[in-house]
Design a protein around this motif. Structure first.
Motif, PDB file in Angstrom:
ATOM      1  N   ASP B  73       7.959  -1.116   0.319  1.00 53.81           N
ATOM      2  CA  ASP B  73       7.065  -1.828  -0.587  1.00 53.81           C
ATOM      3  C   ASP B  73       7.428  -1.572  -2.044  1.00 53.81           C
ATOM      4  O   ASP B  73       7.378  -0.442  -2.498  1.00 53.81           O
ATOM      5  CB  ASP B  73       5.626  -1.351  -0.321  1.00 53.81           C
ATOM      6  N   VAL B  74       7.761  -2.601  -2.780  1.00 60.45           N
ATOM      7  CA  VAL B  74       8.110  -2.431  -4.198  1.00 60.45           C
ATOM      8  C   VAL B  74       7.008  -1.846  -5.008  1.00 60.45           C
ATOM      9  O   VAL B  74       7.223  -1.342  -6.102  1.00 60.45           O
ATOM     10  CB  VAL B  74       8.396  -3.753  -4.951  1.00 60.45           C
ATOM     11  N   THR B  75       5.843  -1.973  -4.507  1.00 55.67           N
ATOM     12  CA  THR B  75       4.649  -1.597  -5.223  1.00 55.67           C
ATOM     13  C   THR B  75       4.392  -0.099  -5.129  1.00 55.67           C
ATOM     14  O   THR B  75       3.600   0.477  -5.867  1.00 55.67           O
ATOM     15  CB  THR B  75       3.492  -2.408  -4.585  1.00 55.67           C
ATOM     16  N   ASP B  76       5.099   0.538  -4.227  1.00 49.03           N
ATOM     17  CA  ASP B  76       4.970   1.984  -4.044  1.00 49.03           C
ATOM     18  C   ASP B  76       5.860   2.691  -5.063  1.00 49.03           C
ATOM     19  O   ASP B  76       7.070   2.493  -5.089  1.00 49.03           O
ATOM     20  CB  ASP B  76       5.393   2.329  -2.614  1.00 49.03           C
ATOM     21  N   MET B  77       5.237   3.510  -5.884  1.00 49.19           N
ATOM     22  CA  MET B  77       5.963   4.164  -6.976  1.00 49.19           C
ATOM     23  C   MET B  77       7.193   4.931  -6.502  1.00 49.19           C
ATOM     24  O   MET B  77       8.227   4.909  -7.148  1.00 49.19           O
ATOM     25  CB  MET B  77       5.052   5.152  -7.704  1.00 49.19           C
TER      26      MET B  77
END
Lengths: 341, 341
Positions: B73-77
Motif C-alpha cells: 500500500d503506497v499509503t503506508d509510510m
DNA sequence: AATAGCGTTGTAAGCGTTTGCAATTCTTGT
DNA sequence: ACAAGAATTGCAAACGCTTACAACGCTATT
C-alpha cells in the motif's frame, strides 16, 4: 510449469493449426470466432503458458493500457492517498500506473511528462502546484490526455479535480475568527503558485474582510511542507504575535503545535490551529488536529475516472470538477458544543 | 512547437539523408558515427521534435527500461519510504517504475507479478510478507530478476535486502526487560508469515530466554498494521496485564499509546512501548516513540541497486543483504542517561 | 600503385501483435 | 441441389525501432 522463454502467439497458432489472427481474436475476446476453435485456442494457450506480450501489443495497437502519474513525493501522506485513489480505479479499468516523483521540481516535472509521453502512456495524472508556463506547455503538447489532481493551473483551463480551496480556507479562517481571534496567520506555500495566490490567499482575505479585519502582510507565511518548516514558522508566529493559524499542510501544523506547547502555549486555549489535509496525522496526535476535510482518495479516483473517459474520447460534461470539503473540528480549536479533549 | 503526431526515426533519416541505422546509432549514443553526421542528425531531431518511441524500442531490443514494484500500500509510510528509495535509484539508472498496490492479498500479488511480466519489465522489486508457495513460484517463474525489499521468504533463498529482524526485536525486547518488566508483549502480524514466525518471534523468545523469563503465549498478539488495530490490541494488553509491548508497526504503537493514556496509564512510567518502523509518526507525537531504527530509504535503494546488477547479469557477492539497524530511544521507554520528555 | 585494415554507413531481417480486407466455409431459403 | 449472405478464418501490411552483417570509402603501409 511454464516454459522459460515464453511462447508467442505464433506458437499457439501453430499448435492449433489456425492463423495468428484467429488467436489474436480469441485473446482479445473478439466475438467472431467459432466456439469450438475458441476452445482449442484457449487450451493451447493454457498448455503453452502463453501470455501476450504487452509491448508488441502496444506497438501494434498504439495503446499501452498504461497511464503515467507524476507527483511530488510518494512519501507525502496527502499525495500518497491521492495516488491510492488513482491506482484503484486505474486497476478497475485495467490500466497500469507508471509513477514518477518530482519533488515539485519544474525541471523534473517537465522531464517526467516527456518521458511518459515517449513511453506512449495512454494518459497522465499530474499532481503538483509549481505549474509554470513551460510545464503547462509540455502538458498541452503531449498527445495523451492529462488531468490534474489536487492541483490548479493559473488559467484554470486544464481538466482537473480539486476541492474549492477558496471556500475551504475561508470557512476555516472564519471558524477561527469566530472564536475571537484578531491576529490569525495564514501559512501557505509560495505565492508564485496559483493555488496559494489565487485560492488560499483569496479565501483568507475574504474571511478577514467579512469580519471587518484588516489584512496584515506580517501574518502571511510561506513554508515548505514538512515538519521542520513547521517548527521554524512557529517561532515566527510567536514573534508576529499571532494567536491562531490556518495552515495548508498537516506536518507543518504539527511542527507548529509541538513548538508552541514546548514554549508554554496551551493548545487550543492559547493558540488555535486549523490544518488542511486531514491525513492520518490529524487523528493520531493529542490533541487531534482540526482540519479542512478533503476527500483525498476520491480526488484521485475521480481524476482517474475522468482520465479514462478522456482516453476513450467520451464527452465530458464538466472538466473542472470540485469535490465537497468539510471542516473537521477536533482538538486544536475551541469548538462550539464540544468538550476540549 | 513540436509536431502533433510525432516524427519517427524514419522522418529523421529522410531529412538528413542517412539510413535508419545511423539515426538509431546517434540516438543511442553509439560511438561509430562521424562527428559531422552526428551533428546533422541531432539538428534534424531537434527540428522535427523527434522523441524515440519507447514501445518500439522495447519490442526491438527486448528491454523496456522499466521495472515493476509490487507493494502492499503506497499509503503506508513504511512502504512508501522504501518505494522512494527504489524510485530514486531507479531514476538514477534510467528506469521507470510501474507501481502496483496489493494490500498484501496473495491473489493480487500473483496477478501483479504476472501482469508485470507480460508488460516485459526488466526486473521487479517485491514487497510484502504474505509469501506463500504460489507467489514464490510465480516469482521464480518470471524471467525477469526479482528482489525482495523489506520482506523475507520462508526459505530465505530469494535475493533480498532487509535488516536483521531477529537481532532487532531481540535488542528491543532486551531493552525493555532491562527496565524490570516481566510481562512484555509482542505484537506482530500472523504467524503464517515467515518474518513473524522465523524472525520476530525468534528474537523475542531469545531475549526472554536470556533473561530467564518464561515465554507466555497470552502475551503474543497478532494485529493488522493500522491505528484501529492498535486501539483494539491495547484493550487486550490491558487484560493480559502486560506492562510493556514491542510492536512491529508504528500506527499500532500509536493506537496502543493513545488507548493506554486515555485509560489512565502514564507512558512510559506505567507502560513502555517500542515500535519498529521509525517512520515520521515516531517523531511528531508526544511522547515520541522509541523505535527500532531501520534505514528504510536505503533498503529500497539497495534493493534497486541490486536489481540493476541482476538485470545486467553482473556477479553479485551476496544476494541476502542485511543493512544495519539501531534502537532509537525516545519517549515511550525509560532510557538510561536520558530525561523523560 | 596496390592492399590491408579501420572507421562509417547502409541493408534488411526481425521483435510479437493488431487489423483491414480478402478468401473460405457454413447456413438457409427456395 | 444451388445461390446468396452471414459467419469464420487467413493474409499480409504495419507499428517504430534495433542490430547482425555487408559494403563502402579512406588512410597508412610497403
Amino acid at each position: 510449469m511454464q516454459k522459460k522463454s515464453s511462447a508467442t502467439i505464433y506458437d499457439v497458432a501453430n499448435r492449433v493449426g489456425v492463423s495468428l489472427a484467429t488467436v489474436s481474436r480469441v485473446v482479445n475476446g473478439n466475438s467472431n470466432v467459432r466456439e469450438s476453435t475458441k476452445r482449442k485456442v484457449l487450451d493451447a494457450i493454457e498448455e503453452l503458458g502463453y501470455h501476450p506480450n504487452a509491448v508488441a501489443r502496444g506497438l501494434a495497437s498504439k495503446k499501452t493500457t498504461t497511464i503515467g502519474v507524476v507527483m511530488p513525493d510518494v512519501t507525502d501522506m496527502y499525495y500518497s492517498e491521492l495516488a491510492r485513489g488513482i491506482d484503484d480505479v486505474a486497476n478497475m479499468y485495467h490500466y497500469d500506473v507508471l509513477l514518477t516523483n518530482t519533488d515539485e521540481d519544474p525541471v523534473r516535472e517537465t522531464m517526467a511528462v516527456n518521458n511518459l509521453a515517449s513511453k506512449q502512456v495512454d494518459g497522465i495524472i499530474f499532481m503538483g502546484n509549481e505549474l509554470d508556463n513551460e510545464i503547462i506547455n509540455t502538458i498541452i503538447g503531449v498527445d495523451a490526455p492529462v488531468v490534474l489532481a489536487g492541483s490548479v493551473d493559473e488559467a484554470g483551463k486544464l481538466p482537473s479535480v480539486n476541492i474549492n480551496y477558496i471556500d475551504a480556507v475561508k470557512e476555516a479562517t472564519e471558524a477561527i475568527i469566530k472564536n475571537g481571534h484578531t491576529r490569525v496567520a495564514l501559512v501557505t506555500g509560495p505565492m508564485t503558485h496559483a493555488i496559494n495566490r489565487l485560492h488560499r490567499l483569496v479565501g483568507y482575505k475574504a474571511a478577514l474582510e467579512e469580519a471587518g479585519l484588516e489584512f496584515d502582510e506580517s501574518l502571511l507565511f510561506s513554508a515548505h511542507q514538512d515538519y521542520a518548516s513547521g517548527l521554524q514558522i512557529a517561532e515566527k508566529l510567536f514573534l508576529a504575535e499571532a494567536s491562531a493559524a490556518v495552515t495548508y499542510d498537516d506536518e507543518i501544523a504539527l511542527g507548529i503545535m509541538n513548538y508552541m506547547r514546548e514554549h508554554g502555549k496551551r493548545i487550543p486555549e492559547d493558540f488555535e490551529i486549523i490544518t488542511a489535509n486531514d491525513t492520518k496525522f490529524t487523528i493520531i496526535t493529542r490533541p487531534q488536529l482540526t482540519s479542512i476535510g478533503q476527500p483525498k482518495y476520491d480526488i484521485g479516483a475521480v481524476a482517474m475516472r475522468m482520465l479514462t473517459k478522456l482516453m476513450n474520447n467520451e464527452v465530458i460534461e464538466e472538466t473542472q470538477v470540485q469535490l465537497p470539503h468539510s471542516l473537521e473540528r477536533r482538538g486544536t480549536t475551541i469548538n462550539p458544543n464540544h468538550v476540549i479533549q
